[in-house]
Design a protein around this motif. Structure first.
Motif, PDB file in Angstrom:
ATOM      1  N   MET A 171       4.780   1.218  13.035  1.00  0.00           N
ATOM      2  CA  MET A 171       4.902  -0.185  12.717  1.00  0.00           C
ATOM      3  C   MET A 171       5.415  -0.937  13.934  1.00  0.00           C
ATOM      4  O   MET A 171       6.613  -1.014  14.146  1.00  0.00           O
ATOM      5  CB  MET A 171       5.870  -0.385  11.556  1.00  0.00           C
ATOM      6  CG  MET A 171       5.248  -0.253  10.216  1.00  0.00           C
ATOM      7  SD  MET A 171       6.366  -0.730   8.903  1.00  0.00           S
ATOM      8  CE  MET A 171       7.642   0.473   9.047  1.00  0.00           C
ATOM      9  N   LEU A 207       6.534 -12.379   5.312  1.00  0.00           N
ATOM     10  CA  LEU A 207       5.825 -13.167   4.307  1.00  0.00           C
ATOM     11  C   LEU A 207       6.778 -14.065   3.522  1.00  0.00           C
ATOM     12  O   LEU A 207       6.409 -15.151   3.098  1.00  0.00           O
ATOM     13  CB  LEU A 207       5.074 -12.248   3.345  1.00  0.00           C
ATOM     14  CG  LEU A 207       4.036 -11.318   3.991  1.00  0.00           C
ATOM     15  CD1 LEU A 207       3.471 -10.358   2.960  1.00  0.00           C
ATOM     16  CD2 LEU A 207       2.920 -12.136   4.630  1.00  0.00           C
ATOM     17  N   GLU A 250       5.997  -0.400  -0.099  1.00  0.00           N
ATOM     18  CA  GLU A 250       5.358  -0.869  -1.322  1.00  0.00           C
ATOM     19  C   GLU A 250       5.124   0.220  -2.360  1.00  0.00           C
ATOM     20  O   GLU A 250       5.175  -0.048  -3.550  1.00  0.00           O
ATOM     21  CB  GLU A 250       4.060  -1.618  -1.023  1.00  0.00           C
ATOM     22  CG  GLU A 250       2.936  -0.802  -0.470  1.00  0.00           C
ATOM     23  CD  GLU A 250       1.731  -1.665  -0.130  1.00  0.00           C
ATOM     24  OE1 GLU A 250       1.346  -2.519  -0.951  1.00  0.00           O
ATOM     25  OE2 GLU A 250       1.186  -1.498   0.957  1.00  0.00           O
ATOM     26  N   GLU A 310       1.675  -3.777  10.530  1.00  0.00           N
ATOM     27  CA  GLU A 310       0.419  -3.826  11.276  1.00  0.00           C
ATOM     28  C   GLU A 310      -0.715  -3.120  10.517  1.00  0.00           C
ATOM     29  O   GLU A 310      -1.866  -3.527  10.593  1.00  0.00           O
ATOM     30  CB  GLU A 310       0.631  -3.159  12.638  1.00  0.00           C
ATOM     31  CG  GLU A 310      -0.505  -3.359  13.596  1.00  0.00           C
ATOM     32  CD  GLU A 310      -0.159  -2.755  14.953  1.00  0.00           C
ATOM     33  OE1 GLU A 310       0.131  -1.545  15.017  1.00  0.00           O
ATOM     34  OE2 GLU A 310      -0.171  -3.517  15.934  1.00  0.00           O
ATOM     35  N   ASN A 311      -0.374  -2.090   9.720  1.00  0.00           N
ATOM     36  CA  ASN A 311      -1.392  -1.360   8.950  1.00  0.00           C
ATOM     37  C   ASN A 311      -1.668  -2.003   7.582  1.00  0.00           C
ATOM     38  O   ASN A 311      -2.256  -1.391   6.710  1.00  0.00           O
ATOM     39  CB  ASN A 311      -0.980   0.104   8.779  1.00  0.00           C
ATOM     40  CG  ASN A 311       0.264   0.260   7.922  1.00  0.00           C
ATOM     41  OD1 ASN A 311       0.847  -0.705   7.448  1.00  0.00           O
ATOM     42  ND2 ASN A 311       0.686   1.505   7.743  1.00  0.00           N
ATOM     43  N   ASN A 312      -1.198  -3.248   7.374  1.00  0.00           N
ATOM     44  CA  ASN A 312      -1.389  -4.033   6.148  1.00  0.00           C
ATOM     45  C   ASN A 312      -0.625  -3.514   4.942  1.00  0.00           C
ATOM     46  O   ASN A 312      -0.918  -3.891   3.812  1.00  0.00           O
ATOM     47  CB  ASN A 312      -2.868  -4.196   5.790  1.00  0.00           C
ATOM     48  CG  ASN A 312      -3.538  -5.190   6.691  1.00  0.00           C
ATOM     49  OD1 ASN A 312      -2.914  -6.152   7.145  1.00  0.00           O
ATOM     50  ND2 ASN A 312      -4.807  -4.960   6.990  1.00  0.00           N
ATOM     51  N   SER A 313       0.346  -2.641   5.115  1.00  0.00           N
ATOM     52  CA  SER A 313       1.185  -2.227   3.989  1.00  0.00           C
ATOM     53  C   SER A 313       2.391  -3.163   3.912  1.00  0.00           C
ATOM     54  O   SER A 313       2.896  -3.638   4.922  1.00  0.00           O
ATOM     55  CB  SER A 313       1.622  -0.771   4.132  1.00  0.00           C
ATOM     56  OG  SER A 313       2.449  -0.615   5.254  1.00  0.00           O
ATOM     57  N   ASN A 314       2.825  -3.429   2.700  1.00  0.00           N
ATOM     58  CA  ASN A 314       3.968  -4.314   2.471  1.00  0.00           C
ATOM     59  C   ASN A 314       5.245  -3.504   2.408  1.00  0.00           C
ATOM     60  O   ASN A 314       5.243  -2.349   1.989  1.00  0.00           O
ATOM     61  CB  ASN A 314       3.796  -5.080   1.158  1.00  0.00           C
ATOM     62  CG  ASN A 314       2.623  -6.033   1.196  1.00  0.00           C
ATOM     63  OD1 ASN A 314       2.410  -6.716   2.183  1.00  0.00           O
ATOM     64  ND2 ASN A 314       1.858  -6.076   0.132  1.00  0.00           N
ATOM     65  N   LYS A 326       7.842  -8.165   4.159  1.00  0.00           N
ATOM     66  CA  LYS A 326       7.031  -8.132   5.370  1.00  0.00           C
ATOM     67  C   LYS A 326       5.719  -7.396   5.144  1.00  0.00           C
ATOM     68  O   LYS A 326       5.578  -6.621   4.205  1.00  0.00           O
ATOM     69  CB  LYS A 326       7.794  -7.428   6.495  1.00  0.00           C
ATOM     70  CG  LYS A 326       9.068  -8.123   6.922  1.00  0.00           C
ATOM     71  CD  LYS A 326       9.723  -7.369   8.068  1.00  0.00           C
ATOM     72  CE  LYS A 326      10.917  -8.119   8.631  1.00  0.00           C
ATOM     73  NZ  LYS A 326      11.458  -7.434   9.820  1.00  0.00           N
ATOM     74  N   ILE A 327       4.806  -7.640   6.052  1.00  0.00           N
ATOM     75  CA  ILE A 327       3.559  -6.880   6.092  1.00  0.00           C
ATOM     76  C   ILE A 327       3.490  -6.215   7.465  1.00  0.00           C
ATOM     77  O   ILE A 327       3.703  -6.856   8.494  1.00  0.00           O
ATOM     78  CB  ILE A 327       2.328  -7.762   5.799  1.00  0.00           C
ATOM     79  CG1 ILE A 327       1.083  -6.905   5.680  1.00  0.00           C
ATOM     80  CG2 ILE A 327       2.159  -8.857   6.822  1.00  0.00           C
ATOM     81  CD1 ILE A 327      -0.105  -7.622   5.048  1.00  0.00           C
ATOM     82  N   SER A 362       5.421  -6.686  12.740  1.00  0.00           N
ATOM     83  CA  SER A 362       5.576  -7.019  11.329  1.00  0.00           C
ATOM     84  C   SER A 362       5.582  -8.525  11.180  1.00  0.00           C
ATOM     85  O   SER A 362       6.170  -9.232  11.998  1.00  0.00           O
ATOM     86  CB  SER A 362       6.878  -6.453  10.778  1.00  0.00           C
ATOM     87  OG  SER A 362       6.876  -5.054  10.831  1.00  0.00           O
ATOM     88  N   LYS A 363       4.942  -8.977  10.128  1.00  0.00           N
ATOM     89  CA  LYS A 363       4.919 -10.405   9.838  1.00  0.00           C
ATOM     90  C   LYS A 363       5.758 -10.639   8.589  1.00  0.00           C
ATOM     91  O   LYS A 363       5.594  -9.945   7.580  1.00  0.00           O
ATOM     92  CB  LYS A 363       3.483 -10.862   9.597  1.00  0.00           C
ATOM     93  CG  LYS A 363       3.351 -12.316   9.245  1.00  0.00           C
ATOM     94  CD  LYS A 363       1.900 -12.700   9.025  1.00  0.00           C
ATOM     95  CE  LYS A 363       1.804 -14.139   8.581  1.00  0.00           C
ATOM     96  NZ  LYS A 363       0.452 -14.504   8.199  1.00  0.00           N
TER      97      LYS A 363
END
Length: 192
Positions: free
Chosen positions: A1, A7, A55, A27-31, A24-25, A4-5
């Motif tokens: 990771m 949300l 998640e 880079e691999n789109n997992s929350n 957060k989300i 991270s963005k």
């Protein structure tokens, strides 16, 4: 990771401790949820502690928090579960759980509108209550606020109606419309 963005984010400060809760989300789109506590030190620096929940474990986190909060809400009964709380609230029931002859709508159909109490008629306009209070109890509270006087009730405005827990724009407007129809019928001398 790597990146991270955020949300959503919440934070608060209590007695020199800063708390940050970030959804957060990666880079691999997992929350994931990041919980950080940052403590102020006497020398002006901070120590930091972090917990990350991914998640796939959100349901476990929510279950644990629910259990924790129910234990805090019912300290004398440590064995109570979320399912027990649901059952307890379902047992309270609303008007639908009453005997049919006691329900306002059914009572009106059986005995006619003349047999209805003012609170029952008002409850029919309200339509539904909340998990904590039936429409009939809410109607009785509203009537109590005007001393049971229907003329005073007809003068209650939208803001006042919406001030009652469980009353929103739709329910308040329905009552105001019914009261206005009654006022117009009275002005015309129309009595059913």
């Amino acid at each position: 990771m790597k990146i991270s963005k955020i949300l959503a984010s919440e934070s608060f400060l209590s007695r020199g401790k800063h708390y940050f809760l970030d959804f957060k989300i990666a880079e691999n789109n997992s929350n994931y949820i990041n919980i950080v506590r940052s403590d102020s030190q006497p020398d002006g620096s901070y120590t930091r502690q972090c917990v990350t929940v991914f998640e796939e474990d959100f349901d476990l986190l929510i279950g644990c928090l629910s259990s924790l909060f129910s234990s805090a809400a019912y300290p004398d009964d440590r064995e109570i579960s979320v399912q027990d709380l649901r059952r307890m609230n379902a047992d309270k029931g609303g008007i639908k759980s009453w005997e049919p002859e006691l329900r306002p709508r059914e009572k009106m159909l059986q005995l006619g509108r003349e047999a209805m109490e003012n609170a029952e008629l008002l409850a029919m306009l309200i339509g539904s209550g909340s998990p904590n209070e039936s429409a009939l109890v809410l109607a009785a509270r509203i009537l109590d606020s005007v001393g049971g006087d229907l003329r005073k009730l007809s003068g209650v405005g939208l803001e006042e109606f919406c001030g009652f827990a469980g009353m929103g724009l739709a329910k308040s407007s329905a009552i105001m419309a019914a009261m206005e129809l009654g006022r117009r019928m009275d002005a015309l001398g129309i009595y059913p």
